[in-house]
Structures are given as structure tokens and as C-alpha cells.
Design a protein around this motif. Structure first.
Motif, mmCIF file in Angstrom:
data_model
loop_
_atom_site.group_PDB
_atom_site.id
_atom_site.type_symbol
_atom_site.label_atom_id
_atom_site.label_comp_id
_atom_site.label_asym_id
_atom_site.label_seq_id
_atom_site.Cartn_x
_atom_site.Cartn_y
_atom_site.Cartn_z
ATOM 1 N N ASP A 145 1.388 -13.250 -5.405
ATOM 2 C CA ASP A 145 0.215 -12.446 -5.777
ATOM 3 C C ASP A 145 0.433 -10.989 -5.403
ATOM 4 O OD1 ASP A 145 -1.032 -14.607 -6.826
ATOM 5 O OD2 ASP A 145 -2.797 -14.533 -5.515
ATOM 6 N N ILE A 146 1.006 -10.785 -4.250
ATOM 7 C CA ILE A 146 1.241 -9.405 -3.814
ATOM 8 C C ILE A 146 2.219 -8.709 -4.762
ATOM 9 C CG2 ILE A 146 2.278 -7.999 -1.990
ATOM 10 C CD1 ILE A 146 -0.419 -8.866 -1.175
ATOM 11 N N ALA A 159 2.740 -9.430 -7.878
ATOM 12 C CA ALA A 159 2.066 -9.196 -9.158
ATOM 13 C C ALA A 159 1.134 -7.998 -9.045
ATOM 14 C CB ALA A 159 1.269 -10.447 -9.560
ATOM 15 N N THR A 160 0.481 -7.882 -7.898
ATOM 16 C CA THR A 160 -0.431 -6.759 -7.688
ATOM 17 C C THR A 160 0.340 -5.445 -7.715
ATOM 18 O OG1 THR A 160 -1.828 -8.169 -6.326
ATOM 19 C CG2 THR A 160 -2.136 -5.792 -6.121
ATOM 20 N N ALA A 161 1.477 -5.428 -7.048
ATOM 21 C CA ALA A 161 2.281 -4.208 -7.036
ATOM 22 C C ALA A 161 2.728 -3.852 -8.451
ATOM 23 C CB ALA A 161 3.496 -4.399 -6.117
ATOM 24 N N ARG A 162 3.136 -4.857 -9.206
ATOM 25 C CA ARG A 162 3.548 -4.605 -10.601
ATOM 26 C C ARG A 162 2.398 -3.996 -11.382
ATOM 27 N NH1 ARG A 162 6.099 -9.397 -10.542
ATOM 28 N NH2 ARG A 162 4.354 -10.604 -11.387
ATOM 29 N N THR A 163 1.252 -4.624 -11.261
ATOM 30 C CA THR A 163 0.100 -4.169 -12.036
ATOM 31 C C THR A 163 -0.274 -2.741 -11.684
ATOM 32 O OG1 THR A 163 -0.775 -6.404 -12.100
ATOM 33 C CG2 THR A 163 -2.314 -4.622 -12.556
ATOM 34 N N LEU A 164 -0.376 -2.466 -10.393
ATOM 35 C CA LEU A 164 -0.856 -1.147 -9.986
ATOM 36 C C LEU A 164 0.155 -0.064 -10.334
ATOM 37 C CD1 LEU A 164 -2.562 -1.899 -6.559
ATOM 38 C CD2 LEU A 164 -3.621 -1.620 -8.796
ATOM 39 N N SER A 165 1.441 -0.373 -10.178
ATOM 40 C CA SER A 165 2.377 0.706 -10.497
ATOM 41 C C SER A 165 2.392 0.931 -12.004
ATOM 42 C CB SER A 165 3.766 0.442 -9.906
ATOM 43 O OG SER A 165 4.320 -0.705 -10.470
ATOM 44 N N GLY A 166 2.246 -0.146 -12.775
ATOM 45 C CA GLY A 166 2.144 0.022 -14.220
ATOM 46 C C GLY A 166 0.912 0.817 -14.603
ATOM 47 N N LEU A 167 -0.163 0.532 -13.904
ATOM 48 C CA LEU A 167 -1.409 1.236 -14.205
ATOM 49 C C LEU A 167 -1.279 2.731 -13.898
ATOM 50 C CD1 LEU A 167 -4.287 0.838 -15.159
ATOM 51 C CD2 LEU A 167 -4.927 0.174 -12.831
ATOM 52 N N CYS A 168 -0.677 3.028 -12.763
ATOM 53 C CA CYS A 168 -0.438 4.440 -12.419
ATOM 54 C C CYS A 168 0.373 5.117 -13.514
ATOM 55 C CB CYS A 168 0.343 4.549 -11.115
ATOM 56 S SG CYS A 168 -0.663 4.423 -9.647
ATOM 57 N N LEU A 196 -0.055 1.804 -3.243
ATOM 58 C CA LEU A 196 -0.336 1.860 -4.674
ATOM 59 C C LEU A 196 -1.826 2.003 -4.931
ATOM 60 C CD1 LEU A 196 2.238 -0.736 -6.010
ATOM 61 C CD2 LEU A 196 2.099 1.678 -6.634
ATOM 62 N N ARG A 229 -6.106 8.608 -9.737
ATOM 63 C CA ARG A 229 -5.803 8.648 -11.172
ATOM 64 C C ARG A 229 -6.943 8.041 -11.980
ATOM 65 N NH1 ARG A 229 -0.924 8.579 -8.597
ATOM 66 N NH2 ARG A 229 0.814 9.616 -9.637
ATOM 67 N N PHE A 260 -0.327 -5.349 -19.806
ATOM 68 C CA PHE A 260 -0.260 -6.243 -18.651
ATOM 69 C C PHE A 260 -0.434 -7.700 -19.055
ATOM 70 C CE2 PHE A 260 -1.896 -2.148 -17.273
ATOM 71 C CZ PHE A 260 -0.992 -1.828 -16.268
ATOM 72 N N ASP A 262 -0.823 -11.540 -14.247
ATOM 73 C CA ASP A 262 -0.701 -10.471 -13.251
ATOM 74 C C ASP A 262 -2.060 -9.864 -12.941
ATOM 75 O OD1 ASP A 262 1.971 -10.879 -13.045
ATOM 76 O OD2 ASP A 262 2.582 -8.872 -13.679
ATOM 77 N N ALA A 265 -3.942 -12.183 -10.732
ATOM 78 C CA ALA A 265 -3.410 -12.164 -9.362
ATOM 79 C C ALA A 265 -3.854 -10.886 -8.657
ATOM 80 C CB ALA A 265 -1.884 -12.250 -9.398
ATOM 81 N N THR A 266 -3.865 -9.791 -9.405
ATOM 82 C CA THR A 266 -4.283 -8.519 -8.816
ATOM 83 C C THR A 266 -5.735 -8.582 -8.375
ATOM 84 O OG1 THR A 266 -2.725 -7.365 -10.250
ATOM 85 C CG2 THR A 266 -4.458 -6.038 -9.236
ATOM 86 N N THR A 287 -5.973 -10.602 -5.232
ATOM 87 C CA THR A 287 -5.474 -9.877 -4.065
ATOM 88 C C THR A 287 -6.469 -8.830 -3.601
ATOM 89 O OG1 THR A 287 -3.207 -10.152 -4.829
ATOM 90 C CG2 THR A 287 -3.613 -8.407 -3.223
#
Lengths: 151, 151
Positions: free
Chosen positions: A126-127, A129-138, B13, B20, B122, B126, B129-130, B133
DNA sequence: CCTGGTTTGACATATCCATTGTCAATTTGC
DNA sequence: GCAAATTGACAATGGATATGTCAAACCAGG
């Protein structure tokens, strides 16, 4: 592919989470005598090496004037120092002083047990996936912003 | 179980994402004449029904004085109105006015195409999961804060 | 070279989010 | 009922961040 509703939910959660993180970090920062924004500059210098004020501002997408004022405060506190910039006479490179390095280390050291305790409540997947999502969102938000600015 | 380092990454993140999101939402809010904090109050009233100022403050974990000032501004703008509170003579219930309802609808309507566009980048897993989290993180931070306050 | 556009520092001003503190009125729980 | 917690009103403060302006310095094209 995710739905707009699900993403909206995430957006709201980010907005809810942020002030809670700030509040949790605040006592610590206050105790050490830096603000969270100052700390972000210190970490940028630690991770990215000596940089000019405008370079830090660009890397964080904030105004150079804002970073300038943080940098002034950090210099006055003796946490960074300006060293001559061979590439630009008026724009010195900011570098962490040994005290600055110590402050970042102290902040990280104080936080790490808390993070470890909190981390126990989450799955590694989960963590991640969260990192993936947030960095993609940024990245997506930066792209949109750049597009809007150009037009 | 996640590592402290991974969670630290997520924390950073969140801190990067938040401004943003604010910036992206800002033009829209400014255009409509409410600030993001005002909007949050409007949404709370929409989702949770008429409430008193202190109730909203508690639900968002911010000071009642802050919510009071937002509520005053919203009332002045005609987006909420105070209705008598049968349970408390001094503390009226705030309720959305029809204009307030329209403002929330307008904001959401303007955002939804953007969200849909962003959401396309996305995976639903993900995003789910986000959400897990972040809501867990909020809850854990609230619990820590409550524990700290008691001591 | 030199000239014009861009970057930079310095300074000023403004906005928004949010906190803390105080006081008097009120409500509530024992 | 009375003491303790809640509430509204007001004030002060602080922090993050944006803009705007000016003059100095830098860079690139003739």
C-alpha cells in the motif's frame, strides 16, 4: 483506470493529511528553531548539494523571493552559508554548514521512531502504491501548470 | 509491514502534493470568490448537514476561532445562514443557503473534468491503496495527537 | 564589443491558513 | 444549584506563499 470520484477522494485525503503532518512535525521544529519550510530548504541542500536560491525555488516550484527569505533566515541562524559561485558573481551557492547538517540529522533522528511506529500500521504494498500515486499526481499537476502558464 | 523510510517518502510526497493541489484549485476558487478553507466548510455542511461552528472545528481538528472567522465570511457572502439551534441558544446551526449550494456545485462541476483527466493516469487499485493509506495515516496522527494532548 | 533580453538580489506589500489568549455569556453534569 | 466545560466575540501573532518593482549582473546575437 481510476474514476474521477476515487481521485477526488484521494485529493481530499491529501488535504486532510497535510495539516496533521504539519502539526505533528511542528513541536519538533519549533523546539529546534526551524520552520518546516526552512527544513525543506535544508533537505534540498543536503540531497542536491550546494545550490543558488533561484535553483532551489525552481526545484520546489515556489517563488524565488520566498526561498530568498528562508535562505536569509537560515544564514542568520548559521545553518547555511553562502560560498562564491564561480558561475555567477551575484548569486552565491548556498551550502549547509556543519550546524545545518546537525539540525537535519537531529530532525530526522527525532522523527524516525515515530515513523517506524506509524509504518507498522501499513502494508509495504500500500505504501508503495501510495508513493506511485502521489508522485504521478505531482508530475501531472506540474505538467498542467506548465501548460497553463504557457497559454 | 512498511519501513520507516518508505513512509517517510510518502510523507514528503504528501507535502509536495498539497501545495500543487492548492495552486491548481486556487484560480478556480478565486474566480468564484471563496477560498479553499471556505470551500471546505461548505463541503462539511453539505456532507454533514447543518452544524455549529465548534462542531465543524472539531470534525476538522482546527481551532473553533478559525472556523468562526470563515463562517462569518461565508455568512457575509450569503453562502450560509445561521438558523436557531434548539439545543443551544448562543450557538446557532450553520446551514448552506441556496447560493452556497450553488457555489459548491459550481466548484465541483468545474473540477470534475480535470479530475477525470488526471484519473486516467492511475490504476484503480493504486488509488484505492492510496486512499487506504492516507485515511489510516490521518487516523493514526489523530490518535497520537489526542494521546499527546492528554499528557 | 555592445546591446537587448533574462536572471538575480533586495525590498515592499498582500493574502490566506491557522494558532493562542482573554472575557463574558451559556450550557451541562453532578 | 453550582462548578466545570462550551461558546461567541475580539485581538494579536506567525508562517507560507504570491506579486510587483528596481537596479545590478549575466548571456547571446549581431
Amino acid at each position: 483506470m481510476a474514476t474521477a470520484e476515487a481521485l477526488d477522494h484521494v485529493v481530499r485525503l491529501v488535504r486532510d493529511t497535510f495539516p496533521r503532518l504539519q502539526a505533528a512535525a511542528d513541536r519538533l521544529h519549533r523546539h529546534i528553531g526551524v520552520t518546516p519550510a526552512m527544513r525543506a530548504v535544508l533537505e534540498e541542500l543536503l540531497d542536491g548539494g550546494p545550490q543558488t536560491v533561484p535553483a532551489i525555488a525552481r526545484s520546489r516550484s515556489v517563488s524565488r523571493q520566498h526561498i530568498q527569505s528562508l535562505a536569509d533566515a537560515l544564514a542568520e541562524a548559521g545553518l547555511v552559508h553562502a560560498r562564491p559561485n564561480p558561475a555567477h558573481r551575484r548569486s552565491p551557492l548556498l551550502a549547509l554548514s556543519s550546524r545545518g547538517r546537525a539540525v537535519v540529522a537531529a530532525l530526522r533522528g527525532a522523527e524516525s521512531p515515530v515513523l517506524a511506529e506509524l509504518a507498522a500500521g501499513f502494508s509495504a504494498d500500500d505504501i508503495a502504491a501510495t508513493a506511485r500515486t502521489l508522485s504521478g499526481l505531482c508530475a501531472a499537476l506540474d505538467a498542467r501548470r506548465a501548460a497553463a502558464r504557457r497559454s
